[in-house]
Scaffold this motif. Structure first.
Motif, PDB file in Angstrom:
ATOM      1  N   LEU A  12       0.820  -1.207   0.000  1.00 11.74           N
ATOM      2  CA  LEU A  12       0.000   0.000   0.000  1.00 11.74           C
ATOM      3  C   LEU A  12       0.861   1.269   0.000  1.00 11.74           C
ATOM      4  CD1 LEU A  12      -2.719  -1.246   2.500  1.00 11.74           C
ATOM      5  CD2 LEU A  12      -3.044  -0.773   0.062  1.00 11.74           C
ATOM      6  N   ASP A  76     -10.988   0.691  -3.227  1.00 12.17           N
ATOM      7  CA  ASP A  76     -10.667  -0.728  -3.098  1.00 12.17           C
ATOM      8  C   ASP A  76     -11.899  -1.591  -3.294  1.00 12.17           C
ATOM      9  OD1 ASP A  76      -8.001  -0.380  -2.700  1.00 12.17           O
ATOM     10  OD2 ASP A  76      -8.036  -0.714  -0.539  1.00 12.17           O
ATOM     11  N   ARG A  77     -13.025  -1.149  -2.760  1.00  8.24           N
ATOM     12  CA  ARG A  77     -14.256  -1.946  -2.849  1.00  8.24           C
ATOM     13  C   ARG A  77     -14.746  -2.083  -4.276  1.00  8.24           C
ATOM     14  NH1 ARG A  77     -18.015   1.222  -0.492  1.00  8.24           N
ATOM     15  NH2 ARG A  77     -19.560  -0.458  -0.466  1.00  8.24           N
ATOM     16  N   ASN A  82     -10.285  -6.839  -4.403  1.00  8.68           N
ATOM     17  CA  ASN A  82     -10.747  -6.758  -3.019  1.00  8.68           C
ATOM     18  C   ASN A  82     -11.654  -7.923  -2.622  1.00  8.68           C
ATOM     19  OD1 ASN A  82     -13.067  -5.380  -1.032  1.00  8.68           O
ATOM     20  ND2 ASN A  82     -10.947  -4.883  -0.484  1.00  8.68           N
ATOM     21  N   ARG A  95      -5.193  -6.765   6.211  1.00  9.18           N
ATOM     22  CA  ARG A  95      -5.544  -5.661   5.311  1.00  9.18           C
ATOM     23  C   ARG A  95      -5.856  -4.393   6.092  1.00  9.18           C
ATOM     24  NH1 ARG A  95     -10.164  -6.603   3.241  1.00  9.18           N
ATOM     25  NH2 ARG A  95     -10.617  -8.561   4.294  1.00  9.18           N
ATOM     26  N   ARG A  99      -3.539  -1.102   5.885  1.00 11.01           N
ATOM     27  CA  ARG A  99      -4.112   0.168   5.451  1.00 11.01           C
ATOM     28  C   ARG A  99      -3.865   1.255   6.489  1.00 11.01           C
ATOM     29  NH1 ARG A  99      -4.965   2.232   0.813  1.00 11.01           N
ATOM     30  NH2 ARG A  99      -6.209   0.472   0.053  1.00 11.01           N
TER      31      ARG A  99
END
Length: 246
Positions: A12, A76-77, A82, A95, A99
């Protein structure tokens, strides 16, 4: 588990660095505000300059936490990657932790220009121990805003998440006294200010860097907001899980 958290964090952070607009956006406004308002009007007063530096550091960190995190989670969704990650047996912790840690990295990078301006152009003073304590207070103060960003990101689509996070961000920054000293705010704003999380976080930072005594109500409300955002973020995650995977 720790190796998975580090792997997600590394991925990330690299993702953010490759598209650094979020870092630049979080750092630009506070640094420009330092140059435009703090340097000419409070730059020669060590206490005022140090306090303003802390406020604008938190302004940039809050931007990365709330607006950056809500937008990133919502985006992300929308990606097919994801849902696949959610089917893996490791669970959500790697995750989530990755994040949060990557957001902390972006947050700390965003405060560097403010520190540079303060060091070069103002009389702000702080010891290395005070700076470390101030950064620690900043991390504590930004927690409810990271949780708020997670909540917004899990509830809304990416465009809506950005708009809602901006609507939350600027009023809370003003009410919390990040852009203007709380004592010169209008009376009704001063009455509301102790109850918003930005005021508690700001007073915690001011105490760490200048020794100013924080108020009890702002600190209690910061803790209350943090607990409420923990519950809200967990509920938003479970709601999204239920809607998408049942």
């Amino acid at each position: 588990m720790s190796s998975l958290v580090l792997a997600h964090t590394r991925y990330l952070v690299i993702e953010q660095i490759r598209v650094p607009i979020a870092i630049l956006a979080s750092a630009f406004f506070p640094a420009v505000s330092m140059v435009a308002f703090v340097v000419p009007f409070a730059g020669q007063d060590p206490v005022a300059a140090t306090t303003a530096t802390g406020s604008l550091m938190f302004f940039g960190a809050m931007s990365a936490a709330l607006m950056g995190l809500s937008s990133a989670v919502a985006q992300d969704r929308d990606l097919p990657w994801n849902p696949y990650l959610r089917t893996l047996p490791a669970g959500p912790l790697p995750r989530f932790a990755g994040r949060i840690l990557s957001t902390l990295v972006v947050m700390l990078l965003s405060v560097i220009p403010v520190l540079v301006v303060a060091a070069l152009f103002t009389e702000a003073t702080i010891t290395p121990a005070g700076l470390l304590l101030g950064v620690s207070a900043l991390v504590v103060g930004v927690v409810p805003f990271m949780l708020m960003g997670l909540c917004v990101g899990f509830l809304l689509a990416s465009k809506a998440a950005m708009a809602v996070s901006q609507l939350l961000f600027f009023p809370m920054a003003i009410l919390g006294g990040l852009l203007l000293p709380p004592q010169i705010l209008p009376g009704f704003v001063q009455a509301v200010s102790p109850y918003v999380p930005t005021r508690g976080a700001a007073e915690l930072i001011w105490w760490a860097i200048t020794g100013a005594q924080p108020g009890v109500v702002p600190l209690v409300m910061l803790a209350v907001w943090t607990g409420a955002m923990v519950a809200a973020a967990a509920w938003a995650y479970r709601r999204d899980e239920g809607r998408r995977f049942t």
